[in-house]
Write an enzyme that holds these catalytic residues in place. Structure first.
Site, PDB file in Angstrom:
ATOM      1  N   ARG A 261     -71.885 -36.784 -27.316  1.00 10.41           N
ATOM      2  CA  ARG A 261     -70.797 -37.114 -26.322  1.00 10.41           C
ATOM      3  C   ARG A 261     -69.450 -36.724 -26.757  1.00 10.41           C
ATOM      4  O   ARG A 261     -69.294 -36.553 -28.265  1.00 10.41           O
ATOM      5  CB  ARG A 261     -70.707 -38.176 -25.908  1.00 10.41           C
ATOM      6  CG  ARG A 261     -71.971 -38.682 -24.887  1.00 10.41           C
ATOM      7  CD  ARG A 261     -71.617 -38.205 -23.527  1.00 10.41           C
ATOM      8  NE  ARG A 261     -72.406 -38.384 -22.394  1.00 10.41           N
ATOM      9  CZ  ARG A 261     -73.625 -37.808 -22.266  1.00 10.41           C
ATOM     10  NH1 ARG A 261     -73.720 -36.514 -22.822  1.00 10.41           N
ATOM     11  NH2 ARG A 261     -74.236 -37.938 -21.130  1.00 10.41           N
ATOM     12  N   GLU A 290     -63.308 -34.685 -19.718  1.00 11.78           N
ATOM     13  CA  GLU A 290     -64.367 -33.635 -18.973  1.00 11.78           C
ATOM     14  C   GLU A 290     -63.722 -33.690 -17.177  1.00 11.78           C
ATOM     15  O   GLU A 290     -63.642 -34.780 -16.856  1.00 11.78           O
ATOM     16  CB  GLU A 290     -65.730 -33.919 -18.963  1.00 11.78           C
ATOM     17  CG  GLU A 290     -66.190 -33.370 -20.420  1.00 11.78           C
ATOM     18  CD  GLU A 290     -67.493 -33.546 -20.717  1.00 11.78           C
ATOM     19  OE1 GLU A 290     -68.202 -33.785 -19.707  1.00 11.78           O
ATOM     20  OE2 GLU A 290     -68.051 -33.476 -21.905  1.00 11.78           O
ATOM     21  N   HIS A 309     -70.397 -28.635 -20.583  1.00 10.69           N
ATOM     22  CA  HIS A 309     -71.305 -29.672 -20.263  1.00 10.69           C
ATOM     23  C   HIS A 309     -72.765 -29.262 -19.420  1.00 10.69           C
ATOM     24  O   HIS A 309     -73.138 -30.075 -18.415  1.00 10.69           O
ATOM     25  CB  HIS A 309     -70.820 -31.096 -19.738  1.00 10.69           C
ATOM     26  CG  HIS A 309     -71.612 -32.364 -20.113  1.00 10.69           C
ATOM     27  ND1 HIS A 309     -71.042 -33.503 -20.149  1.00 10.69           N
ATOM     28  CD2 HIS A 309     -73.022 -32.424 -20.208  1.00 10.69           C
ATOM     29  CE1 HIS A 309     -71.937 -34.415 -20.372  1.00 10.69           C
ATOM     30  NE2 HIS A 309     -72.906 -33.796 -20.744  1.00 10.69           N
TER      31      HIS A 309
END
Length: 348
Positions: A261, A290, A309
């Site tokens: 993360r 994000e 991601h």
């Protein structure tokens, strides 16, 4: 007497192959109304079509479906504000789609009684192989000087022999976290001859790691690492664990990979280290914010690989998660502990 069945409500896009796995289990009663769920845009898409919107009547029907459920798969729109919605009074288990689903549950603002009443699980393990392969890609890209080669190619330059690439055999790799992802990273790298050091807060062992150290010794371990790979979830304890001091401790030219993360790394400090070339290369699948803001300097740095991601994505993901759901549904009905249960204190 017939066996008890679990009423499993679907709150996330569900493709046909995954639905077939769930319907094949006789002890699951599937509560799935496709018209109430956004259509999947591509395999492993857990958001669905961006312009999907329920009518007021559909919203009421969706809530009625959730109210009948014993268990729920997915959080609508992967939105923390929707976590409480699926935690109806009849629900005993909520399964999240992500390996790091704990951070989503933690951000949901649930009260203590709900956190005690409901078991929450993640899909940890399903994504281990694709994430480990991305980590391997990142290390190899850094060691083999891919940005330099791309720059020479763009300039149509055939240079004299320069610095030699760094080989994986004997390379010192520091893997933060030895969960499903970290262990798979360790396995792949050790098979290629790397010397792997893992980190764990617990007395964790890994047959593929040469050593395991506590995160309190992270700066010391970083000083001896040719590459650092993050596989950790987002928790209070992991926030900026890869601090400015840890980044400074890395040998000059080290490679950094993040498949955990974004909040685990101090992104501002990493950006500065990349600009100065103290960190030679970074392959990043996750970021502190994000989508990555357009003003981020990471977009334009030639020694950074930005992945949106997406490293977890593979065509088998939905089916594998469905198989995990069936496994845990059987365990819940049989009164056995669930696999991948989320710790509702640290939310991982």
């Amino acid at each position: 007497m017939s066996e008890p069945r679990l009423k499993l409500a679907i709150a996330t896009p569900l493709p046909a192959d995954a639905e077939a796995v769930l319907r094949a289990e006789p002890r699951i009663e599937l509560l799935h109304e496709p018209s109430l769920i956004p259509a999947q845009r591509f395999p492993s898409d857990h958001y669905g079509e961006a312009d999907f919107k329920r009518t007021p009547e559909q919203e009421a029907a969706f809530d009625a479906l959730l109210a009948r459920a014993d268990a729920v798969y997915g959080i609508p729109d992967e939105d923390p504000a929707q976590v409480a919605r699926v935690c109806t009074t009849s629900v005993r288990w909520v399964a999240t789609t992500a390996a790091g689903g704990g951070s989503l549950i933690g951000a949901g603002g649930l009260d203590d009684s709900t956190l005690e009443r409901i078991a929450f699980t993640s899909s940890a393990g399903v994504h281990a192989r694709p994430l480990a392969e991305f980590a391997l890609l990142g290390v190899l890209a850094g060691f083999q000087r891919v940005p330099e080669l791309k720059a020479q190619q763009a300039a149509r330059v055939w240079p004299d022999r320069g610095d030699f690439p760094r080989g994986l055999a004997g390379a010192r790799i520091l893997v933060l976290g030895l969960g499903h992802i970290g262990r798979e990273v360790s396995r792949l790298l050790s098979a290629l001859g790397a010397h792997v050091t893992g980190t764990s807060r617990h007395a964790t062992s890994d047959p593929h790691a040469h050593a395991v150290v506590h995160p309190d010794r992270l700066e010391e371990a970083a000083a001896n690492a040719d590459a650092l790979i993050v596989t950790l979830p987002a928790t209070v304890l992991t926030r900026h664990l890869v601090s400015r001091a840890v980044i400074a401790a890395l040998p000059a030219g080290a490679t950094v990979v993040n498949v955990g993360r974004g909040t685990v790394i101090d992104e501002a400090a990493l950006t500065e280290a990349l600009e100065s070339r103290h960190v030679g290369f970074a392959a990043l699948d996750v970021f502190e914010t994000e989508p990555l803001p357009s003003k981020s300097r990471l977009w334009e740095l030639p020694n950074v690989l930005v992945s949106p991601h997406a490293a977890t994505m593979n065509r088998d993901e939905d089916r594998l998660i469905a198989e995990l759901l069936v496994f845990n549904a059987r365990r819940l009905l049989d009164g056995e502990p669930l696999k991948n249960r989320i710790d509702t204190h640290e939310f991982y």
